[in-house]
Design a protein around this motif. Sequence first.
Motif, PDB file in Angstrom:
ATOM      1  N   PRO A  59       0.821  -1.213   0.000  1.00 54.18           N
ATOM      2  CA  PRO A  59       0.000   0.000   0.000  1.00 54.18           C
ATOM      3  C   PRO A  59       0.855   1.264   0.000  1.00 54.18           C
ATOM      4  O   PRO A  59       2.063   1.235   0.283  1.00 54.18           O
ATOM      5  CB  PRO A  59      -0.775  -0.122   1.310  1.00 54.18           C
ATOM      6  N   ALA A  60       0.220   2.367  -0.332  1.00 57.81           N
ATOM      7  CA  ALA A  60       0.836   3.695  -0.207  1.00 57.81           C
ATOM      8  C   ALA A  60      -0.060   4.527   0.697  1.00 57.81           C
ATOM      9  O   ALA A  60      -1.285   4.477   0.584  1.00 57.81           O
ATOM     10  CB  ALA A  60       0.968   4.354  -1.575  1.00 57.81           C
ATOM     11  N   ILE A  61       0.543   5.280   1.608  1.00 59.87           N
ATOM     12  CA  ILE A  61      -0.232   6.084   2.549  1.00 59.87           C
ATOM     13  C   ILE A  61       0.167   7.544   2.411  1.00 59.87           C
ATOM     14  O   ILE A  61       1.329   7.872   2.138  1.00 59.87           O
ATOM     15  CB  ILE A  61      -0.037   5.594   4.003  1.00 59.87           C
ATOM     16  N   ALA A  62      -0.807   8.424   2.591  1.00 63.20           N
ATOM     17  CA  ALA A  62      -0.548   9.860   2.523  1.00 63.20           C
ATOM     18  C   ALA A  62       0.424  10.281   3.621  1.00 63.20           C
ATOM     19  O   ALA A  62       0.517   9.637   4.673  1.00 63.20           O
ATOM     20  CB  ALA A  62      -1.857  10.628   2.643  1.00 63.20           C
ATOM     21  N   ALA A  63       1.129  11.358   3.380  1.00 61.00           N
ATOM     22  CA  ALA A  63       2.142  11.817   4.327  1.00 61.00           C
ATOM     23  C   ALA A  63       1.562  12.111   5.698  1.00 61.00           C
ATOM     24  O   ALA A  63       2.235  11.926   6.723  1.00 61.00           O
ATOM     25  CB  ALA A  63       2.846  13.056   3.771  1.00 61.00           C
ATOM     26  N   ASP A  64       0.298  12.555   5.750  1.00 57.42           N
ATOM     27  CA  ASP A  64      -0.322  12.839   7.045  1.00 57.42           C
ATOM     28  C   ASP A  64      -1.087  11.635   7.595  1.00 57.42           C
ATOM     29  O   ASP A  64      -1.744  11.733   8.635  1.00 57.42           O
ATOM     30  CB  ASP A  64      -1.261  14.042   6.936  1.00 57.42           C
ATOM     31  N   GLY A  65      -1.034  10.510   6.879  1.00 59.29           N
ATOM     32  CA  GLY A  65      -1.693   9.298   7.351  1.00 59.29           C
ATOM     33  C   GLY A  65      -3.200   9.294   7.202  1.00 59.29           C
ATOM     34  O   GLY A  65      -3.873   8.451   7.784  1.00 59.29           O
ATOM     35  N   SER A  66      -3.748  10.193   6.400  1.00 59.83           N
ATOM     36  CA  SER A  66      -5.205  10.341   6.339  1.00 59.83           C
ATOM     37  C   SER A  66      -5.890   9.341   5.416  1.00 59.83           C
ATOM     38  O   SER A  66      -7.097   9.091   5.562  1.00 59.83           O
ATOM     39  CB  SER A  66      -5.565  11.761   5.888  1.00 59.83           C
ATOM     40  N   PHE A  67      -5.169   8.779   4.451  1.00 56.53           N
ATOM     41  CA  PHE A  67      -5.773   7.772   3.574  1.00 56.53           C
ATOM     42  C   PHE A  67      -4.678   6.881   2.997  1.00 56.53           C
ATOM     43  O   PHE A  67      -3.489   7.235   2.995  1.00 56.53           O
ATOM     44  CB  PHE A  67      -6.600   8.418   2.451  1.00 56.53           C
ATOM     45  N   ASP A 126       0.636  14.002  -2.594  1.00 56.94           N
ATOM     46  CA  ASP A 126      -0.491  13.107  -2.281  1.00 56.94           C
ATOM     47  C   ASP A 126      -1.738  13.375  -3.116  1.00 56.94           C
ATOM     48  O   ASP A 126      -2.817  12.849  -2.810  1.00 56.94           O
ATOM     49  CB  ASP A 126      -0.867  13.182  -0.783  1.00 56.94           C
ATOM     50  N   ARG A 127      -1.626  14.142  -4.200  1.00 55.70           N
ATOM     51  CA  ARG A 127      -2.786  14.445  -5.026  1.00 55.70           C
ATOM     52  C   ARG A 127      -2.961  13.467  -6.177  1.00 55.70           C
ATOM     53  O   ARG A 127      -4.040  13.381  -6.762  1.00 55.70           O
ATOM     54  CB  ARG A 127      -2.677  15.869  -5.579  1.00 55.70           C
ATOM     55  N   ARG A 128      -1.915  12.731  -6.525  1.00 59.21           N
ATOM     56  CA  ARG A 128      -1.978  11.824  -7.669  1.00 59.21           C
ATOM     57  C   ARG A 128      -1.422  10.459  -7.284  1.00 59.21           C
ATOM     58  O   ARG A 128      -0.637  10.330  -6.347  1.00 59.21           O
ATOM     59  CB  ARG A 128      -1.176  12.395  -8.838  1.00 59.21           C
ATOM     60  N   VAL A 129      -1.833   9.467  -8.045  1.00 63.72           N
ATOM     61  CA  VAL A 129      -1.332   8.104  -7.857  1.00 63.72           C
ATOM     62  C   VAL A 129      -0.780   7.609  -9.188  1.00 63.72           C
ATOM     63  O   VAL A 129      -1.491   7.626 -10.206  1.00 63.72           O
ATOM     64  CB  VAL A 129      -2.451   7.143  -7.391  1.00 63.72           C
ATOM     65  N   ALA A 130       0.470   7.208  -9.188  1.00 68.89           N
ATOM     66  CA  ALA A 130       1.048   6.538 -10.354  1.00 68.89           C
ATOM     67  C   ALA A 130       0.941   5.033 -10.125  1.00 68.89           C
ATOM     68  O   ALA A 130       1.093   4.551  -8.993  1.00 68.89           O
ATOM     69  CB  ALA A 130       2.497   6.947 -10.539  1.00 68.89           C
ATOM     70  N   PHE A 131       0.670   4.300 -11.181  1.00 67.65           N
ATOM     71  CA  PHE A 131       0.504   2.855 -11.047  1.00 67.65           C
ATOM     72  C   PHE A 131       0.781   2.195 -12.384  1.00 67.65           C
ATOM     73  O   PHE A 131       0.959   2.870 -13.415  1.00 67.65           O
ATOM     74  CB  PHE A 131      -0.908   2.518 -10.549  1.00 67.65           C
ATOM     75  N   ALA A 171       0.686  -1.800  -8.232  1.00 63.78           N
ATOM     76  CA  ALA A 171       1.847  -1.019  -7.786  1.00 63.78           C
ATOM     77  C   ALA A 171       1.582   0.475  -7.627  1.00 63.78           C
ATOM     78  O   ALA A 171       2.312   1.299  -8.172  1.00 63.78           O
ATOM     79  CB  ALA A 171       3.025  -1.241  -8.751  1.00 63.78           C
ATOM     80  N   PRO A 172       0.569   0.892  -6.874  1.00 65.45           N
ATOM     81  CA  PRO A 172       0.304   2.325  -6.719  1.00 65.45           C
ATOM     82  C   PRO A 172       1.352   3.018  -5.855  1.00 65.45           C
ATOM     83  O   PRO A 172       1.789   2.490  -4.840  1.00 65.45           O
ATOM     84  CB  PRO A 172      -1.063   2.345  -6.025  1.00 65.45           C
ATOM     85  N   ARG A 173       1.759   4.209  -6.284  1.00 64.64           N
ATOM     86  CA  ARG A 173       2.648   5.045  -5.488  1.00 64.64           C
ATOM     87  C   ARG A 173       2.109   6.473  -5.516  1.00 64.64           C
ATOM     88  O   ARG A 173       1.832   7.030  -6.586  1.00 64.64           O
ATOM     89  CB  ARG A 173       4.090   5.039  -6.023  1.00 64.64           C
ATOM     90  N   LEU A 174       1.948   7.061  -4.348  1.00 69.05           N
ATOM     91  CA  LEU A 174       1.433   8.423  -4.241  1.00 69.05           C
ATOM     92  C   LEU A 174       2.500   9.442  -4.619  1.00 69.05           C
ATOM     93  O   LEU A 174       3.693   9.270  -4.317  1.00 69.05           O
ATOM     94  CB  LEU A 174       0.956   8.689  -2.822  1.00 69.05           C
ATOM     95  N   SER A 175       2.067  10.530  -5.270  1.00 65.42           N
ATOM     96  CA  SER A 175       2.974  11.626  -5.588  1.00 65.42           C
ATOM     97  C   SER A 175       3.373  12.336  -4.301  1.00 65.42           C
ATOM     98  O   SER A 175       2.701  12.212  -3.262  1.00 65.42           O
ATOM     99  CB  SER A 175       2.300  12.607  -6.543  1.00 65.42           C
ATOM    100  N   PRO A 176       4.460  13.098  -4.308  1.00 74.18           N
ATOM    101  CA  PRO A 176       4.896  13.786  -3.078  1.00 74.18           C
ATOM    102  C   PRO A 176       3.840  14.694  -2.465  1.00 74.18           C
ATOM    103  O   PRO A 176       3.818  14.887  -1.243  1.00 74.18           O
ATOM    104  CB  PRO A 176       6.115  14.589  -3.554  1.00 74.18           C
TER     105      PRO A 176
END
Length: 665
Positions: A17-25, A72-77, A65-70
Motif C-alpha cells: 500500500p501507499a499512505i498519505a504523508a499525514d496518514g489520512s488515507f 499526495d494528489r496523484r497516484v502513479a501505477f 503497484a500504486p505510489r502516491l505523488s509527493p
Amino acid sequence: MTVRAADIESLISVGRPAIAADGSFTVFATSRADIAANRNVGQLWRIEVPGGEPRRLTRGVADSAPRLSPDDRRVAFLRADAAGRAQVHVVAASGSEALQVTHAPLGVGTFAWAPSGDQIAFVARVPEPGRYGTVEGLPPEAESPRRITGVRWHANGVGYILDRPAHVFIIAVPDLDDEPAYEAAPVLRDESVAAGAVSGTDAGAARQLTEGPASHDGVVFTADGTEVLTTVDAIETERRDLRTPLIAVSVDGSGRREVLAPRLSIGDVAVSSDGVVAFLASDPGPGGRDFVAPGVALWVLEGDEPRRLTDPETIDLGEVGSHITPVGEDFLVQNRTRGQVELMRVTRDGAVQRLRGGLEVVGHAADAGGERIVCAVSTSRSAGEILLLDSEGVDARLLTAFGDAADRAGYVVPRELEISGPDGYPVHGWVARPAGAGPFPVLLQIHGGPYASYGVHLFDETQVLVDAGYAVVYCNPRGSAGYGRTHGRSIRGRMGTDDLVDVLAFLDGALASDDRLDSARVGIMGGSYGGYLTAWAIAHDHRFAAAIVERGFLDPVSFQGTSDIGSFFGDEYVGTDPDAIHAQSPMAVVDRVTTPTFVIHSELDHRCPLEQATRYYSALRRQGTEAELLVFPGEDHELTRSGRPRHRVERFEAILEWWGRHLPV
C-alpha cells in the motif's frame, strides 16, 4: 467443506500500500484469478484512515503497484496497454480517468516519483533492433541468431536477456487536466525509434539515462531529486558474480557516478527525507557467489562506506520482494521468523523494535505516514488484507475484510506442531485435516527454495487437498528460512541429509500426534526444491503410496547448462566435486524408485528447465516404474502462484485425479 480448485477466484491478494504523508488515507491494489478471463485481474482502492470503507479508485483490468505523488494528489501505477505490456499511468488520488504516461515497447518494470512531483523515473527493457516486434511482420522464429559469449543469457519469466537490457528512463508527468488527446511518447532514444518505437511529442518524450549491455534494477531518487539511484546487473563473461554496484545517474543526463563499488549483493534501496541512503544487501563472499541463506541485512551509507544495522545471523530480512520504508530517521523492514513475517523498526544506531500488533500474519509490505503504518498482509483465513498499525506497533487492526469470503468457503486453520527429530533437532510445522473422525489419508508437502518457508497464512494448495479429504502435513526442515542463518546453511553441500531426516521425522511425529491420520496411507509431493526432496525421499523411503514431483531440481549436472541460475546454484548447494554432486543427485538414484510418480512441469520454466522433468520421467518409465508426465504450455516456474487461472485449475484437477487413483479417500 466447500473449497474447490475453482475457488482460487475468491482469494484476493493485496499489494504494497501507499499512505498519505499525514496518514489520512491509503491506496492499494488487489489481485485475484479470473477463470473466465483466464488472467489475474485487479484494481486500485482507497480507504480513509482510520475507519473508512474501501472505495474503488480505478477500473482497469489489472492495475497494480500504486505510489502516491509527493503532494499526495496523484497516484502513479502500472496498467497493461493494448498489447499487454505494463505502462505507467497516473490518476487523481480522489479518482478520475487515468492518463497513460509511458509507451515502453516491452513494458515498464519499476518506477518512482521525483521529489518535485513533476517527473517519474522508471526501468524498461530496450529491444535490440530487429527483435521483439521492432520489425513489423518479423516473427521470432525468423529473427537473426543470437551470439552468446557469457555464462548468463536467459531468465525465468523473461526469456533471453542479452538482447533486451533494462535501462533507466525519466519522463515528465503531464497535468491531469491536459487534453485527453495527449499521446505518451516512447521510452527510447532517437536511434531506438528506428528499432520500432512509436514516435511522440517532444513535450512528452522520455529520456534514457543509462545505456550499454548491462541491465539496471530499481529506481529511487536522491533527496534533492538531482540523481536516480539504481543497481547494475552486468552480464558476466567467465563466471557469475552476485556483487552489484550501486550507481547514481544524473537526471539532467550529465553522467553517472559509483555510489558503492560491487562488494555486496544489493536488493531494495531507499532514501530518507534527510538524504541518507539505506539498502538491503548480503555479502556473497570473496568469490561473489555465496547465496545460500544469504544473510540479508539492512545497511546505510555513511560517506563512501556502508554500515550494517541488523544481524543477519538472527534477523532474516528476506530476499526477492523485501523492501525498506523510511519513517522519520528510522527504517521499516520485514523479518521472517517461524512461519510469520514481522515488521521491524530499525534506528540508525541499530536498535530494533518489533512491531507485532498481536496478530499472526505474513507479509508486512508497508508504508508509513504521520504516526500511522499500513501493511499488506495475509492471515490464516485471508490471502490479503490491509493492516493498520501505530508507529509503536501496539494498536493494530484490519482495515479490510476480504477474508470474509474465505470464511464462508470453509477454510481450515492448520494446527501448529513442533517435534524433536531422531538427532534431537526441533522441527516446526503444521497439520491441516478435514473435519470428522477419519482416518484420513495423509499427504506430506515439501516447500521450494530451499531457503524459503511455509507459514501461518492461508495456502490454497493445502486447502484444496483438505477439502478433497486429505490430511496435509508440512514443515520447515533444516535449509528453510526463518529459524536463523545456521539453520538455513546447514544443508549446504549436504542436500538430502538433515532436510530429509527432518521432513520424515515431522511426518512421523504428526502421525503419532493424531489417530485420525492414517499412517498406512501416505503420499508425498513438492515443487522446485520440494520436487528435489520428494524425488530424493522416494529413492530412500518406500512407504509412500505415490508421489508428485513438480518443477524439480533433479539433475545437478545438466542443471548447470540449462537453468538461468545454473552457473552458481548447484555449485553453492551441492558443490563442484563430481562425487559430491553424484551423492546428492536424484537422477543418480532414480533406479531405486518404485513409487508411482506423477511429474508436473511447465514448458517455459527456465529456473528448473523442462529437461529436468523429461529426463527423470523417461528414466522412471525405462526402468518400469509407474510414471506420468504433465507439461503446461506457455507457463514458467511460477505456474502455481501467477500462472493462467485455467492452468492452475487444471493442475489442481490433475493432482486430485492422481491422488484419487493412488490414494483414494
